[in-house]
Design a protein around this motif. Sequence first.
Motif, PDB file in Angstrom:
ATOM      1  N   PRO A 132       0.682  -1.533  -0.150  1.00 32.69           N
ATOM      2  CA  PRO A 132      -0.008   0.035  -0.375  1.00 32.69           C
ATOM      3  C   PRO A 132       0.992   1.671  -0.133  1.00 32.69           C
ATOM      4  N   ILE A 133       2.418   1.183   0.222  1.00 32.78           N
ATOM      5  CA  ILE A 133       2.931   2.372   0.624  1.00 32.78           C
ATOM      6  C   ILE A 133       3.434   2.473  -1.358  1.00 32.78           C
ATOM      7  N   LYS A 134       3.816   3.405  -1.888  1.00 34.26           N
ATOM      8  CA  LYS A 134       3.977   4.251  -2.726  1.00 34.26           C
ATOM      9  C   LYS A 134       4.900   5.424  -2.829  1.00 34.26           C
ATOM     10  N   PRO A 135       6.563   4.820  -2.686  1.00 31.30           N
ATOM     11  CA  PRO A 135       7.568   5.812  -2.494  1.00 31.30           C
ATOM     12  C   PRO A 135       7.679   6.049  -3.423  1.00 31.30           C
ATOM     13  N   TYR A 136       8.493   7.331  -3.541  1.00 34.00           N
ATOM     14  CA  TYR A 136       9.170   7.999  -4.840  1.00 34.00           C
ATOM     15  C   TYR A 136      10.172   9.018  -5.164  1.00 34.00           C
ATOM     16  N   ILE A 137      11.165   9.065  -5.793  1.00 34.73           N
ATOM     17  CA  ILE A 137      12.335  10.414  -5.819  1.00 34.73           C
ATOM     18  C   ILE A 137      11.942  10.246  -7.552  1.00 34.73           C
ATOM     19  N   GLY A 138      12.345  12.059  -7.519  1.00 35.81           N
ATOM     20  CA  GLY A 138      12.239  12.882  -8.774  1.00 35.81           C
ATOM     21  C   GLY A 138      13.698  13.991  -8.258  1.00 35.81           C
ATOM     22  N   ALA A 139      13.377  14.654  -9.481  1.00 33.13           N
ATOM     23  CA  ALA A 139      14.232  16.132 -10.162  1.00 33.13           C
ATOM     24  C   ALA A 139      13.416  16.057 -11.315  1.00 33.13           C
ATOM     25  N   GLY A 140      14.194  17.776 -11.599  1.00 34.33           N
ATOM     26  CA  GLY A 140      14.063  18.414 -12.512  1.00 34.33           C
ATOM     27  C   GLY A 140      14.249  19.897 -12.539  1.00 34.33           C
ATOM     28  N   VAL A 141      12.968  20.760 -12.924  1.00 30.67           N
ATOM     29  CA  VAL A 141      13.998  22.036 -12.912  1.00 30.67           C
ATOM     30  C   VAL A 141      13.022  23.055 -12.972  1.00 30.67           C
ATOM     31  N   ALA A 142      13.172  24.428 -12.262  1.00 32.20           N
ATOM     32  CA  ALA A 142      12.324  25.398 -11.148  1.00 32.20           C
ATOM     33  C   ALA A 142      12.572  26.946 -12.245  1.00 32.20           C
ATOM     34  N   TYR A 143      11.841  27.498 -12.325  1.00 31.57           N
ATOM     35  CA  TYR A 143      12.162  28.488 -12.498  1.00 31.57           C
ATOM     36  C   TYR A 143      11.221  29.713 -11.711  1.00 31.57           C
ATOM     37  N   PHE A 144      12.022  31.041 -10.882  1.00 33.33           N
ATOM     38  CA  PHE A 144      11.424  31.576  -9.706  1.00 33.33           C
ATOM     39  C   PHE A 144      11.544  32.947 -10.223  1.00 33.33           C
ATOM     40  N   ILE A 145       9.961  33.004 -10.113  1.00 31.55           N
ATOM     41  CA  ILE A 145       8.963  34.347 -10.834  1.00 31.55           C
ATOM     42  C   ILE A 145       9.096  35.399  -9.403  1.00 31.55           C
ATOM     43  N   TRP A 146       9.491  36.162  -9.038  1.00 36.32           N
ATOM     44  CA  TRP A 146       9.082  36.919  -8.464  1.00 36.32           C
ATOM     45  C   TRP A 146       8.173  37.373  -9.327  1.00 36.32           C
ATOM     46  N   LEU A 147       6.679  38.004  -8.288  1.00 38.88           N
ATOM     47  CA  LEU A 147       5.849  38.979  -9.216  1.00 38.88           C
ATOM     48  C   LEU A 147       6.032  40.162  -8.638  1.00 38.88           C
ATOM     49  N   ASP A 148       6.584  40.538  -6.878  1.00 38.03           N
ATOM     50  CA  ASP A 148       6.589  41.875  -6.544  1.00 38.03           C
ATOM     51  C   ASP A 148       7.273  41.660  -5.068  1.00 38.03           C
ATOM     52  N   GLN A 149       7.502  42.381  -4.748  1.00 37.02           N
ATOM     53  CA  GLN A 149       8.828  42.790  -4.161  1.00 37.02           C
ATOM     54  C   GLN A 149       9.000  44.535  -3.441  1.00 37.02           C
ATOM     55  N   ASP A 150       8.583  44.614  -1.985  1.00 41.88           N
ATOM     56  CA  ASP A 150       8.982  45.894  -1.901  1.00 41.88           C
ATOM     57  C   ASP A 150       9.664  46.382  -0.681  1.00 41.88           C
ATOM     58  N   VAL A 151      10.394  47.616  -0.683  1.00 40.91           N
ATOM     59  CA  VAL A 151      11.754  48.006  -0.252  1.00 40.91           C
ATOM     60  C   VAL A 151      11.514  47.662   1.506  1.00 40.91           C
ATOM     61  N   ALA A 152      11.595  47.642   1.901  1.00 45.47           N
ATOM     62  CA  ALA A 152      10.900  47.435   4.059  1.00 45.47           C
ATOM     63  C   ALA A 152      11.914  48.436   4.682  1.00 45.47           C
ATOM     64  N   ALA A 153      11.208  49.437   5.240  1.00 44.71           N
ATOM     65  CA  ALA A 153      11.154  50.500   6.224  1.00 44.71           C
ATOM     66  C   ALA A 153      12.921  50.684   6.703  1.00 44.71           C
ATOM     67  N   ASP A 154      13.063  49.680   7.246  1.00 45.34           N
ATOM     68  CA  ASP A 154      15.239  49.738   7.282  1.00 45.34           C
ATOM     69  C   ASP A 154      15.857  49.280   6.360  1.00 45.34           C
TER      70      ASP A 154
END
Length: 230
Positions: A132-154
């Motif tokens: 009943p146990i179905k383990p897996y391993i995997g690998a792949g690629v990613a693309y991190f997309i920053w949708l927004d970011q703000d300058v903090a007060a400091d």
Amino acid sequence: MKKTIAITAAAAAMLAVSPAAAQSTDGTADRAGTMQAKVLMTGVLPDGEIDTVNVDAIGVPAGTQTTASDNVVPTLAIEYFLTNNLSIETICCVTSHTVSVNAGALDGAELVENALLLPATVTAKAHADLGPIKPYIGAGVAYFIWLDQDVAADAAGLGATDVNLSDEFGAVLQAGVDIPLGDSGFGISLDAKRYFIDTTATFYAGSATALETEHNLDPWVVSGGVTFRF
């Protein structure tokens, strides 16, 4: 780049073992051509430390180091089984983080806030059937997309008026387990991913670059939730 090549080579070696598990050992139905949807709660645990300082026009104190905050978000994963034991998966989520100083004279200062990240990810997964146990391993690629970011007060207090986090490609390794709940198609899933990906933070004072730093993100992403195969 060398790190990404090494990870890709390791991924190929892992996925090469999949033919050895080509047949189900517990009599479960053929999964080839089916899809599986997962609704998960996911912890995103990035690093965020500074790797390289490219530009420093504001005189950041020596010994300054940064970290990125953790976050917990809902995640949707969609998986397609090419064979009984080989699948392709993609995930969808948006997570928000704050970057702050955790070492040096500016310890505790917040530099970036409301950094919204879309971690577009595709992995190939090799599955095994252990009853009943179905383990897996995997690998792949990613693309991190920053949708927004703000300058903090400091950071604004240091003269920064704007900030940009660069979108970047990287690699990801994955391991987990699916546990079917009877023959209805429902089940539960536990999953862990380790990403190998960076970003460059550029702070501006007006139109001039005041500070540019390269950061190791390399987050762990751990998930648990329910699945449905159809």
